[in-house]
Scaffold this motif. Structure first.
Motif, PDB file in Angstrom:
ATOM      1  N   LYS A 157       3.103   5.977  -3.782  1.00 51.96           N
ATOM      2  CA  LYS A 157       3.207   6.916  -4.783  1.00 51.96           C
ATOM      3  C   LYS A 157       1.795   7.515  -5.046  1.00 51.96           C
ATOM      4  N   VAL A 158       1.822   8.761  -4.757  1.00 54.81           N
ATOM      5  CA  VAL A 158       0.557   9.618  -4.928  1.00 54.81           C
ATOM      6  C   VAL A 158       0.683  10.444  -6.205  1.00 54.81           C
ATOM      7  N   ASP A 159      -0.091  10.572  -7.039  1.00 53.21           N
ATOM      8  CA  ASP A 159      -0.207  11.158  -8.460  1.00 53.21           C
ATOM      9  C   ASP A 159      -1.565  12.043  -8.236  1.00 53.21           C
ATOM     10  N   SER A 160      -1.518  13.358  -8.308  1.00 55.38           N
ATOM     11  CA  SER A 160      -2.711  14.079  -8.408  1.00 55.38           C
ATOM     12  C   SER A 160      -3.590  14.118  -9.874  1.00 55.38           C
ATOM     13  N   LEU A 161      -4.635  13.651 -10.005  1.00 51.75           N
ATOM     14  CA  LEU A 161      -5.498  13.768 -11.218  1.00 51.75           C
ATOM     15  C   LEU A 161      -6.320  14.923 -11.231  1.00 51.75           C
ATOM     16  N   SER A 162      -6.710  15.677 -10.170  1.00 50.75           N
ATOM     17  CA  SER A 162      -7.446  16.940 -10.056  1.00 50.75           C
ATOM     18  C   SER A 162      -7.366  17.423  -8.674  1.00 50.75           C
ATOM     19  N   ASN A 163      -7.989  18.377  -8.613  1.00 50.29           N
ATOM     20  CA  ASN A 163      -7.615  19.162  -6.798  1.00 50.29           C
ATOM     21  C   ASN A 163      -8.203  18.305  -5.903  1.00 50.29           C
ATOM     22  N   ASN A 164      -9.341  17.243  -6.078  1.00 45.22           N
ATOM     23  CA  ASN A 164      -9.581  16.495  -5.034  1.00 45.22           C
ATOM     24  C   ASN A 164      -9.563  15.018  -5.363  1.00 45.22           C
ATOM     25  N   LEU A 165      -8.936  14.587  -6.420  1.00 48.36           N
ATOM     26  CA  LEU A 165      -8.790  13.005  -6.743  1.00 48.36           C
ATOM     27  C   LEU A 165      -7.283  12.652  -7.022  1.00 48.36           C
ATOM     28  N   PHE A 166      -7.040  11.611  -6.390  1.00 47.70           N
ATOM     29  CA  PHE A 166      -5.273  11.085  -6.541  1.00 47.70           C
ATOM     30  C   PHE A 166      -5.376   9.562  -6.874  1.00 47.70           C
ATOM     31  N   HIS A 167      -4.498   9.352  -7.884  1.00 43.45           N
ATOM     32  CA  HIS A 167      -4.341   8.007  -7.829  1.00 43.45           C
ATOM     33  C   HIS A 167      -3.223   7.544  -6.954  1.00 43.45           C
ATOM     34  N   ILE A 168      -3.410   6.397  -6.221  1.00 41.94           N
ATOM     35  CA  ILE A 168      -2.450   5.723  -5.390  1.00 41.94           C
ATOM     36  C   ILE A 168      -1.714   4.567  -5.631  1.00 41.94           C
ATOM     37  N   ALA A 169      -0.759   4.273  -5.197  1.00 42.39           N
ATOM     38  CA  ALA A 169       0.114   2.872  -5.462  1.00 42.39           C
ATOM     39  C   ALA A 169       0.881   2.644  -4.295  1.00 42.39           C
ATOM     40  N   TYR A 170       0.786   1.530  -3.870  1.00 41.66           N
ATOM     41  CA  TYR A 170       1.379   1.118  -2.609  1.00 41.66           C
ATOM     42  C   TYR A 170       1.816  -0.374  -2.544  1.00 41.66           C
ATOM     43  N   ASN A 171       2.749  -0.864  -2.075  1.00 41.19           N
ATOM     44  CA  ASN A 171       3.158  -2.172  -1.521  1.00 41.19           C
ATOM     45  C   ASN A 171       2.168  -2.999  -0.745  1.00 41.19           C
TER      46      ASN A 171
ATOM     47  N   ASP B 234      -8.116 -13.588  -0.925  1.00 43.31           N
ATOM     48  CA  ASP B 234      -7.420 -13.349   0.332  1.00 43.31           C
ATOM     49  C   ASP B 234      -6.244 -12.407   0.030  1.00 43.31           C
ATOM     50  N   GLN B 235      -5.803 -11.960  -1.033  1.00 44.98           N
ATOM     51  CA  GLN B 235      -4.639 -11.158  -1.438  1.00 44.98           C
ATOM     52  C   GLN B 235      -5.513  -9.699  -1.266  1.00 44.98           C
ATOM     53  N   THR B 236      -6.687  -9.771  -1.745  1.00 47.73           N
ATOM     54  CA  THR B 236      -7.313  -8.206  -1.661  1.00 47.73           C
ATOM     55  C   THR B 236      -7.643  -8.045   0.045  1.00 47.73           C
ATOM     56  N   VAL B 237      -7.946  -8.924   0.753  1.00 43.34           N
ATOM     57  CA  VAL B 237      -8.041  -8.652   1.952  1.00 43.34           C
ATOM     58  C   VAL B 237      -6.708  -7.969   2.685  1.00 43.34           C
ATOM     59  N   PHE B 238      -5.581  -8.794   2.409  1.00 41.66           N
ATOM     60  CA  PHE B 238      -4.422  -7.894   2.908  1.00 41.66           C
ATOM     61  C   PHE B 238      -4.002  -6.699   2.342  1.00 41.66           C
ATOM     62  N   ASP B 239      -4.472  -6.494   1.069  1.00 45.18           N
ATOM     63  CA  ASP B 239      -4.465  -5.030   0.195  1.00 45.18           C
ATOM     64  C   ASP B 239      -5.204  -3.988   1.038  1.00 45.18           C
ATOM     65  N   LEU B 240      -6.464  -4.426   1.321  1.00 45.67           N
ATOM     66  CA  LEU B 240      -7.407  -3.463   2.017  1.00 45.67           C
ATOM     67  C   LEU B 240      -6.695  -2.943   3.491  1.00 45.67           C
ATOM     68  N   ARG B 241      -6.201  -3.907   4.249  1.00 44.60           N
ATOM     69  CA  ARG B 241      -5.384  -3.814   5.268  1.00 44.60           C
ATOM     70  C   ARG B 241      -4.307  -2.813   5.281  1.00 44.60           C
ATOM     71  N   ARG B 242      -3.559  -2.931   4.059  1.00 43.47           N
ATOM     72  CA  ARG B 242      -2.296  -2.299   3.766  1.00 43.47           C
ATOM     73  C   ARG B 242      -2.801  -0.765   3.449  1.00 43.47           C
ATOM     74  N   GLY B 243      -4.158  -0.679   2.933  1.00 40.87           N
ATOM     75  CA  GLY B 243      -4.495   0.403   2.338  1.00 40.87           C
ATOM     76  C   GLY B 243      -4.924   1.523   3.699  1.00 40.87           C
ATOM     77  N   LEU B 244      -5.425   0.753   4.639  1.00 38.93           N
ATOM     78  CA  LEU B 244      -5.728   1.478   5.912  1.00 38.93           C
ATOM     79  C   LEU B 244      -4.474   1.855   6.662  1.00 38.93           C
ATOM     80  N   ASP B 245      -3.190   1.220   6.580  1.00 44.23           N
ATOM     81  CA  ASP B 245      -2.105   1.776   7.166  1.00 44.23           C
ATOM     82  C   ASP B 245      -1.593   2.769   6.587  1.00 44.23           C
ATOM     83  N   TYR B 246      -1.872   3.103   5.073  1.00 38.20           N
ATOM     84  CA  TYR B 246      -1.495   4.253   4.655  1.00 38.20           C
ATOM     85  C   TYR B 246      -2.494   5.558   4.976  1.00 38.20           C
ATOM     86  N   LEU B 247      -3.719   5.090   4.810  1.00 39.93           N
ATOM     87  CA  LEU B 247      -4.860   6.144   4.894  1.00 39.93           C
ATOM     88  C   LEU B 247      -4.682   6.477   6.537  1.00 39.93           C
ATOM     89  N   ASP B 248      -4.497   5.778   7.646  1.00 42.51           N
ATOM     90  CA  ASP B 248      -4.249   6.258   8.976  1.00 42.51           C
ATOM     91  C   ASP B 248      -3.187   6.872   9.132  1.00 42.51           C
TER      92      ASP B 248
END
Length: 294
Positions: free
Chosen positions: A49-63, A146-160
């Motif tokens: 879920k992506v919410d625009s906070l300004s023209n270049n800043l976005f709030h992101i939520a993901y599983n 260790d949860q945060t390590v998974f979270d960062l990897r999942r974040g890269l899945d989105y960013l890629d």
């Protein structure tokens, strides 16, 4: 006065020896197989879920794994055209993605043309479900790391998946607890081309907040112990930033992590306690990213 100085010197030497002994004990062979510990199902829906906070800043939520919902901010630079090189920055214990030094780091990196991605560490920021007072590294904080390590990897899945992000130019800057988790993350995640680890160290047994476990502490720490992962970062260029007078991550713990890392690597020491000058740290870190991400 001389007597006091000698006592202080002896105390520092004794403290260093104790920390080194405790740290080296973390390097003993452990029965836990870590090679596949951070594997996950990449086909599991991110449900972004992506919410625009300004023209270049976005709030992101993901599983993420273990039924976690990750909250993050993505800022895009206004000084260049896409696709943008990416800088992931991760905060320390008790802070969040909106802490002042995180916003400062975002500003510095954005001004240099980076897209900046910053998540809330597990159990921090928007992800706090109930307040928890951490006392050393216990089972709860271990699981958050260790949860945060998974979270960062999942974040890269989105960013890629984004066409405006250059997936071949990814840097990482982790501060304090973010540097501990970040060492593990960069060790298992080859999509990070250039890591910077700031005011972190190895030998977490010296920081254990669990009493009465004896040698079982090594097993408890194994999945989050930076010493078990830092070698895997090579041959990527690795920068360490540490503080000479750090009262939270003592110098022997930092030096132990440095020694375990393979080349190419570089170490910068600040004459400072744990809370280093954030402007200097992010400026030095961004210079490292720019140099190696070209």
């Amino acid at each position: 006065m001389v007597g006091n100085n000698l006592y202080s010197l002896k105390y520092k030497i004794l403290t260093a020896c104790i920390l080194i002994f405790l740290s080296i004990s973390c390097m003993e062979q452990d029965a836990i197989e870590l090679k596949y510990f951070y594997d996950y199902d990449k086909q599991y829906p991110l449900d972004v879920k992506v919410d625009s906070l300004s023209n270049n800043l976005f709030h992101i939520a993901y599983n993420s794994v273990h039924n976690n919902r990750v909250t993050a901010l993505l800022s895009l630079p206004q000084t260049r055209k896409p696709p943008y090189p990416l800088a992931i920055i991760l905060h320390g214990l008790g802070d969040n993605k909106n802490t002042d030094y995180m916003m400062l780091g975002d500003s510095i990196l954005s001004s240099k043309g980076f897209a900046v991605f910053r998540i809330d560490f597990a159990m921090h920021g928007e992800r706090v479900k109930k307040k928890y007072k951490f006392k050393g590294i216990d089972y709860t904080l271990r699981d958050a790391i260790d949860q945060t390590v998974f979270d960062l990897r999942r974040g890269l899945d989105y960013l890629d998946s984004r066409s405006d992000i250059d997936s071949a130019k990814t840097g990482f800057i982790g501060i304090s607890l973010g540097g501990i988790a970040g060492t593990v993350f960069c060790g298992v995640e080859k999509r990070v081309e250039v890591p910077v680890i700031c005011i972190a160290g190895g030998g977490l047994r010296a920081m254990a907040g669990v009493k009465g476990l004896g040698n079982k502490v090594t097993s408890m720490m194994a999945p989050i112990e930076p010493l078990n992962f830092v070698e895997r970062i090579s041959p990527r260029p690795l920068l360490f930033i540490n503080a000479e007078d750090d009262e939270i991550i003592p110098k022997p713990m930092a030096m132990l992590l440095h020694s375990k890392a393979e080349e190419p690597k570089e170490v910068i020491w600040y004459k400072s306690k744990h809370h280093v000058n954030p402007y200097k740290a992010f400026t030095d870190a961004s210079s490292w990213l720019i140099k190696y991400l070209k």
